[in-house]
Enzyme design. Structure first.
Site, PDB file in Angstrom:
ATOM      1  N   GLY A 129       0.841  -1.203   0.000  1.00  0.00           N
ATOM      2  CA  GLY A 129       0.000   0.000   0.000  1.00  0.00           C
ATOM      3  C   GLY A 129       0.870   1.244   0.000  1.00  0.00           C
ATOM      4  N   SER A 131       1.127   3.486  -3.279  1.00  0.00           N
ATOM      5  CA  SER A 131       0.547   4.510  -4.167  1.00  0.00           C
ATOM      6  C   SER A 131      -0.804   5.013  -3.660  1.00  0.00           C
ATOM      7  CB  SER A 131       0.332   3.929  -5.569  1.00  0.00           C
ATOM      8  OG  SER A 131       1.521   3.405  -6.066  1.00  0.00           O
ATOM      9  N   SER A 163      -1.797  -4.343  -5.671  1.00  0.00           N
ATOM     10  CA  SER A 163      -1.832  -5.682  -6.269  1.00  0.00           C
ATOM     11  C   SER A 163      -2.122  -6.724  -5.192  1.00  0.00           C
ATOM     12  CB  SER A 163      -0.497  -6.019  -6.925  1.00  0.00           C
ATOM     13  OG  SER A 163      -0.173  -5.058  -7.900  1.00  0.00           O
ATOM     14  N   GLU A 246      12.557  -4.149  -4.713  1.00  0.00           N
ATOM     15  CA  GLU A 246      11.528  -4.298  -5.750  1.00  0.00           C
ATOM     16  C   GLU A 246      12.142  -4.118  -7.142  1.00  0.00           C
ATOM     17  OE1 GLU A 246       8.144  -1.758  -5.164  1.00  0.00           O
ATOM     18  OE2 GLU A 246       6.991  -2.748  -6.751  1.00  0.00           O
TER      19      GLU A 246
HETATM   20  C1  LIG Z   1       0.456  -3.504 -12.789  1.00  0.00           C
HETATM   21  C2  LIG Z   1       0.666  -2.490 -11.693  1.00  0.00           C
HETATM   22  C3  LIG Z   1       0.738  -2.926 -10.388  1.00  0.00           C
HETATM   23  C4  LIG Z   1       0.917  -2.000  -9.367  1.00  0.00           C
HETATM   24  N1  LIG Z   1       0.925  -2.478  -8.081  1.00  0.00           N
HETATM   25  C5  LIG Z   1       1.061  -1.594  -7.076  1.00  0.00           C
HETATM   26  C6  LIG Z   1       1.022  -2.055  -5.726  1.00  0.00           C
HETATM   27  O1  LIG Z   1       0.864  -3.245  -5.453  1.00  0.00           O
HETATM   28  N2  LIG Z   1       1.138  -1.156  -4.740  1.00  0.00           N
HETATM   29  C7  LIG Z   1       1.323   0.176  -4.981  1.00  0.00           C
HETATM   30  O2  LIG Z   1       1.464   0.924  -4.027  1.00  0.00           O
HETATM   31  N3  LIG Z   1       1.351   0.656  -6.251  1.00  0.00           N
HETATM   32  C8  LIG Z   1       1.221  -0.208  -7.294  1.00  0.00           C
HETATM   33  N4  LIG Z   1       1.224   0.266  -8.589  1.00  0.00           N
HETATM   34  C9  LIG Z   1       1.286   1.711  -8.826  1.00  0.00           C
HETATM   35  C10 LIG Z   1       2.590   2.200  -9.452  1.00  0.00           C
HETATM   36  O3  LIG Z   1       3.644   2.128  -8.531  1.00  0.00           O
HETATM   37  C11 LIG Z   1       2.313   3.632  -9.933  1.00  0.00           C
HETATM   38  O4  LIG Z   1       1.357   3.541 -10.974  1.00  0.00           O
HETATM   39  C12 LIG Z   1       3.576   4.290 -10.474  1.00  0.00           C
HETATM   40  O5  LIG Z   1       4.470   4.557  -9.421  1.00  0.00           O
HETATM   41  C13 LIG Z   1       3.272   5.581 -11.243  1.00  0.00           C
HETATM   42  O6  LIG Z   1       2.513   6.462 -10.476  1.00  0.00           O
HETATM   43  P1  LIG Z   1       1.169   7.138 -11.049  1.00  0.00           P
HETATM   44  O7  LIG Z   1       0.344   6.033 -11.656  1.00  0.00           O
HETATM   45  O8  LIG Z   1       0.571   7.960  -9.962  1.00  0.00           O
HETATM   46  O9  LIG Z   1       1.624   8.065 -12.248  1.00  0.00           O
HETATM   47  P2  LIG Z   1       2.136   9.583 -12.158  1.00  0.00           P
HETATM   48  O10 LIG Z   1       3.123   9.714 -11.065  1.00  0.00           O
HETATM   49  O11 LIG Z   1       0.936  10.478 -12.143  1.00  0.00           O
HETATM   50  O12 LIG Z   1       2.885   9.710 -13.525  1.00  0.00           O
HETATM   51  C14 LIG Z   1       2.231   9.959 -14.773  1.00  0.00           C
HETATM   52  C15 LIG Z   1       3.305  10.156 -15.842  1.00  0.00           C
HETATM   53  O13 LIG Z   1       4.128  11.298 -15.523  1.00  0.00           O
HETATM   54  C16 LIG Z   1       5.511  10.911 -15.492  1.00  0.00           C
HETATM   55  N5  LIG Z   1       6.220  11.637 -14.435  1.00  0.00           N
HETATM   56  C17 LIG Z   1       5.800  11.886 -13.167  1.00  0.00           C
HETATM   57  N6  LIG Z   1       6.753  12.563 -12.482  1.00  0.00           N
HETATM   58  C18 LIG Z   1       7.814  12.740 -13.342  1.00  0.00           C
HETATM   59  C19 LIG Z   1       9.104  13.352 -13.222  1.00  0.00           C
HETATM   60  N7  LIG Z   1       9.510  13.935 -12.077  1.00  0.00           N
HETATM   61  N8  LIG Z   1       9.918  13.336 -14.306  1.00  0.00           N
HETATM   62  C20 LIG Z   1       9.523  12.758 -15.496  1.00  0.00           C
HETATM   63  N9  LIG Z   1       8.300  12.170 -15.652  1.00  0.00           N
HETATM   64  C21 LIG Z   1       7.470  12.153 -14.601  1.00  0.00           C
HETATM   65  C22 LIG Z   1       5.468   9.429 -15.136  1.00  0.00           C
HETATM   66  O14 LIG Z   1       6.654   8.765 -15.523  1.00  0.00           O
HETATM   67  C23 LIG Z   1       4.255   8.966 -15.939  1.00  0.00           C
HETATM   68  O15 LIG Z   1       4.592   8.718 -17.279  1.00  0.00           O
HETATM   69  C24 LIG Z   1       1.042  -0.618  -9.645  1.00  0.00           C
HETATM   70  C25 LIG Z   1       0.964  -0.177 -10.969  1.00  0.00           C
HETATM   71  C26 LIG Z   1       0.779  -1.091 -11.982  1.00  0.00           C
HETATM   72  C27 LIG Z   1       0.692  -0.582 -13.405  1.00  0.00           C
END
Ligand SMILES: Cc1cc2nc3c(=O)[nH]c(=O)nc-3n(C[C@H](O)[C@H](O)[C@H](O)COP(=O)(O)OP(=O)(O)OC[C@H]3O[C@@H](n4cnc5c(N)ncnc54)[C@H](O)[C@@H]3O)c2cc1C
Length: 384
Positions: A129, A131, A163, A246
């Site tokens: 937990g 994100s 997940s 990770e």
């Molecule tokens: C299959 C899957 C399983 C997952 N499982 C888990 C889980 O079990 N537990 C958990 O906690 N999370 C989980 N996640 C979440 C995952 O860690 C986040 O989706 C990821 O860290 C990206 O965060 P966000 O989706 O908020 O995107 P955002 O942070 O909103 O990013 C959106 C876009 O902006 C870009 N961006 C953002 N900041 C910057 C920067 N400073 N410089 C350049 N580009 C930038 C990103 O690269 C991306 O392309 C999972 C995600 C997936 C897809």
């Protein structure tokens, strides 16, 4: 780095190969990709067999219940289990590959004794937990708060993309324990029981139709303060340990699986005449080189982690970046080789193909890995 195998390692490989040959035919078939309770039972059943045979937590330190095996033995284990088509870690992913190693590295003796054996035995499943809706890449912006009340924290907030939340017993949870501190300083790392009153899990459906992850709502959930790993407000440092596991070692076994898929694709291309297409052959060749290089990088990362005390370094970001793109290209190429037949392939294959798209996002997006490589490995100036 010495890449030859000692007699002892060859012996380890032979014994493991023999054991796999005996137990794998007895395993029940894997449940469908959307049957998560079935998958939990299947994956934990496999973990139990590994445990009983002495192969659980091979790379965990002996004082954390593991076998304290050498990095090379661990890599041999991954190679042999993949070669034999053994089940992958599956629902046990978080517990075995990053929550467990974090507790082994940062937990107290009591915490290690409470949480590590059930992970190794295949009795308990963990989820992550971290994100939140407004805290993904910028994880330290998280807002889920934990207020101290006697011996407990009272936790309120929400998490997303968790997940395996539906089938988990425990969650490695990041919470804000000091709302007034600088954002990286007021965070703590808690082990939250998933059956605590106030925890609501709402499944999210993926493109493949599977409820692999979920939203999680936390409404005044009481978590004992004794479940905090690391000091209060020092959770960001503990989180960096979790993320280094990770990104550094958690995807390692999958590289071997990808090499198996690649070999199967080459065989398929030969049998259908697609091999005569020089463009496709070059693509397969490039992927062969890429996965070979990733395996070497893995060997380097694992040995380096062992040498520096067991916690992988930022090399994991290089691996994660390259691996997630190579995996996507592998499945794109597979769709090309198989053509329309890809749609008729078994569900597992289609699920793997669709989930390959998420690898450049999960565990930190490619853009973030590029920033880490630029700033922390290449020493380039910070962009922010
Ligand atoms: C299959 C899957 C399983 C997952 N499982 C888990 C889980 O079990 N537990 C958990 O906690 N999370 C989980 N996640 C979440 C995952 O860690 C986040 O989706 C990821 O860290 C990206 O965060 P966000 O989706 O908020 O995107 P955002 O942070 O909103 O990013 C959106 C876009 O902006 C870009 N961006 C953002 N900041 C910057 C920067 N400073 N410089 C350049 N580009 C930038 C990103 O690269 C991306 O392309 C999972 C995600 C997936 C897809």
């Amino acid at each position: 780095m010495d890449l030859t195998y000692t007699d002892e390692e060859q012996e380890f490989r032979a014994r493991l190969r023999e054991w796999l040959g005996k137990v794998l035919p007895e395993l029940p078939p894997k449940p469908s990709p959307d049957d998560w309770p079935g998958r939990r039972a299947h994956d934990l059943g496999w973990q139990r067999r590994l445990y009983d045979a002495g192969y659980a937590g091979l790379h965990w330190p002996a004082d954390a219940g593991g076998r304290g095996a050498t990095p090379t033995q661990h890599l041999i284990f991954l190679e042999e289990t993949e070669r034999a088509g053994a089940p992958y870690v599956g629902a046990n992913f978080v517990g075995l590959l990053h929550a467990g190693p974090t507790i082994a590295a940062e937990g107290t003796a009591e915490q290690r004794a409470r949480w590590l054996p059930p992970v190794l035995r295949g009795d308990e499943v963990w989820c992550q937990g971290f994100s939140e809706p407004d805290a993904g890449s910028d994880l330290a912006s998280l807002r889920t708060r934990a207020v101290r009340d006697g011996d407990d924290y009272v936790v309120t907030g929400s998490k997303i993309w968790t997940s395996h939340a539906e089938v988990a017993d425990w969650c490695e949870l990041l919470v804000r324990t000091d709302p007034h501190a600088a954002k990286h300083r007021g965070i703590s790392w808690l082990a939250m029981p998933m059956d605590a009153p106030g925890v609501t899990v709402r499944p999210l459906r993926t493109l493949a139709g599977s409820a692999e992850f979920a939203e999680m709502f936390l409404d005044e959930v009481r978590v004992p303060a004794a479940n905090r790993v690391g000091e209060e407000n020092d959770g960001w440092r503990v989180t960096m340990v979790t993320l280094s596991f990770e990104r550094g070692t958690a995807f390692v076994g999958e590289v071997v699986a990808c090499r198996r898929v690649l070999a199967a694709l080459a065989r398929e291309a030969r049998s259908t005449g697609r091999w005569d297409d020089p463009v496709l052959r070059r693509r397969l060749g490039r992927l062969y080189g890429e996965f070979g290089a990733l395996w070497r990088l893995t060997q380097w990362n694992v040995s380096d982690a062992q040498r520096t005390g067991g916690v992988p370094g930022t090399g994991g970001s290089v691996f994660k970046l390259r691996y997630s793109h190579a995996r996507q290209e592998l499945y794109d190429t597979a769709a090309e080789v198989l053509g329309a037949g890809a749609l008729e392939a078994d569900r597992e294959w289609v699920a793997d193909r669709l989930s390959s798209l998420s690898y450049t996002i999960a565990a930190g997006t490619s853009q973030i890995q590029q920033n880490i490589v630029a700033e922390r490995i290449l020493g380039l100036p910070k962009g922010r």
